[in-house]
Design a protein around this motif. Sequence first.
Motif, short mmCIF file in Angstrom:
data_model
loop_
_atom_site.label_atom_id
_atom_site.label_comp_id
_atom_site.label_asym_id
_atom_site.label_seq_id
_atom_site.Cartn_x
_atom_site.Cartn_y
_atom_site.Cartn_z
N PRO A 129 0.84 -1.21 0.00
CA PRO A 129 0.00 0.00 0.00
C PRO A 129 0.88 1.26 0.00
O PRO A 129 2.03 1.21 0.44
CB PRO A 129 -0.78 -0.11 1.30
N GLN A 130 0.32 2.38 -0.45
CA GLN A 130 1.07 3.65 -0.50
C GLN A 130 1.69 3.97 0.85
O GLN A 130 2.83 4.45 0.93
CB GLN A 130 0.13 4.81 -0.86
N ILE A 131 0.92 3.74 1.88
CA ILE A 131 1.34 4.12 3.23
C ILE A 131 2.69 3.49 3.59
O ILE A 131 3.53 4.11 4.24
CB ILE A 131 0.20 3.70 4.21
N ALA A 132 2.92 2.26 3.12
CA ALA A 132 4.19 1.58 3.42
C ALA A 132 5.32 2.17 2.59
O ALA A 132 6.43 2.41 3.09
CB ALA A 132 4.06 0.08 3.13
N ILE A 133 5.03 2.44 1.32
CA ILE A 133 6.08 2.93 0.42
C ILE A 133 6.49 4.35 0.80
O ILE A 133 7.69 4.66 0.92
CB ILE A 133 5.59 2.87 -1.04
N VAL A 134 5.50 5.20 1.03
CA VAL A 134 5.83 6.58 1.40
C VAL A 134 6.64 6.59 2.69
O VAL A 134 7.68 7.26 2.79
CB VAL A 134 4.54 7.43 1.56
#
Lengths: 142, 294, 239
Positions: A129-134
Amino acid sequence: MTKAKQTAQEEFALLELSMDEIVDKVEELSGENVFDCYQCGMCSAGCPLAEEMDLLPNQVLHALQMKDPEAMSANSMWICASCYTCQVRCPKGVDLAKVMEAMRQIYLRKRMDHVSLDGLSHREIRRLPQIAIVASFRKKTG
Amino acid sequence: MNKLEKLTYFPGCTLKDTASDFEISGMAVMEALGYVLEELERWNCCGTVFSLTDDDLMHQIGPVRDLIRAQEAGSEEIITLCSMCYATLKRSSLFVNGNQERLDKINAFMNKEIDYEGKVSVHHLLEVLRDRIGWEKVEERVTNPLEGLSVAPFYGCTLLRPQEIAIDDPDAPTVLQDLTQALWATPIDYAYSVECCGAYQVVDHRDVVIERTHRIMSAARRAGADVIVTSCPLCHFNLSDTQKELVRTIPDYEEMPIIYFTQLMALGFGVEAGKIPASLKAKVKRLQTVKGEG
Amino acid sequence: MISEKQEKEMIRIHVMGKTYEVPAGLTIMDAMEYAGYRFTRGAGCRSGFCGACSTVYRYEGDYRLQFALACQETAADGMYLVQLPFTPAPRAKYDIEKINLKENVLLQYYPEIARCVSCNTCTKACPQDIEVMDYIQAALRGDIAKTAELSFDCIQCGLCSMRCPADIKHYHMAQMARRIYGRYMSPVPQHLENRLQEIADGAFDAELDKLVNMSREELEEAYAARVSEEASAGSERSE
């Protein structure tokens, strides 16, 4: 051309900073006094990721106090996930999460990234998910 | 129909993508309680993690820009569902609100925006439920009491730590247990409910997260949980994604459903809950059949 | 093109630190050429469409860096000028036929969008007044349609990517979004489908063959005698 992977010690050498300078920088960036710590070990007792670390959280602080370069070459700062368990439990009020971040920033501000954007496959990014990558890029790229 | 009360809502990137069930169920249960989550017209990624170095204002710009969006919308607060957005926005608001020097610097940099006045406060939806609506009102709205369902709350980090942004006691929170009880389900005590799941380490240290998941899940299972409830899309992802690995590698490992607290509420309210794992759906149905017969 | 009045009026510009007197009213590009510079790269259509001549400049005494297309912006007294011939920014390789819309493809091909700090420097740098940061944010949350829509006026000049502290390649990423949008999401234009079918059915083969078989003289004659379609009448596109 890709850079050959450096050992943690080689990377530390590239900083060209003495441990005196490192400790000053850590204190300046974090706003914390690493000498406040009296080595009770509460941080390491509560740390959910301590067993993955080369040096336990309290040992990182001790190494900084003793100006031991192992503080900067141990993987501990890169394993710390800023979960803040240590901070809420520290009887001396040391914000160890901020100390770890300051140590990471010393590397990241010299563009020594610890997550490679090119090294992540499409399959991996697809899964995440975006939250992990960001969050990962914030913590491990400069 | 009564007019719905508006809440200024910041969704965050993940709720618009992989965690859409969180938003769908959140909207539905709030509507059932007489509120509408009104999304900010324009918003940007909060940054997901609060920058921890004092000299780094660059990473405060994103979250402060979102606070400006709330100010533009005429609101003095932002409500989040995602706990990571909550922590980042909340910490940024505390970092700049009332600190004129920082406000001046950031406002001077953002010369295309209106000046941020430092008045927007950030709240998590759980705070709204507890402090404004109250558990009695939540309970009143229950149409399908979840009696017999054992719920393990998983708080993770960012609702509770650091202390200055904690929505509850950092070591012994009760807000998710209280919500669970309001829905007639049974909250389960277990050792890992306030621990870290490994967070963004899943990107390059997935093994660490698998290890964490194994411990968290096993403890919840030993305590008799039927389901894990969380408010963090990253916890949700980590626990569900690496659980698949456990199913693959550990013989007889039984998958535990993981849902958002708004989905649990939606099950109790009988409103749109988004995707609910089949095993949980069956369990809830079974409970209600038993009750109906009894 | 220069009026008599303008011809008399001269301004001072500074090109890469050296001062020149040039007539007022010229574009930055023309002014630099007047001063003796010759563009072999960093110049293209000279009409504000191709994005090759993006440039940065500063006014004497102004703390802000300014951004423009050199072929569009009028040179003014006291401008500090330089020409940027190229933006080094790698472009992702992908097969448009193998894109899965359910996945966050933009993030897969351009993971650095996750490094956006929302500083808005890209937007400030855009000579097309595009809300660049907003489309990066839309892309991050997987909103391809919004990315395509917000970036529609992009002319790929690259100034956004030159200024970005997060090393994002905005304009390439947005082009991918618009291509995906065009391939999978925008409604199929029926008139285009009809025309393609006509072409496939050979409706224009005879006319084309005729052109191919013309001599150079015949072609030139036909070209000179061509009738241009009126811009508004019969055109289905506005603007």
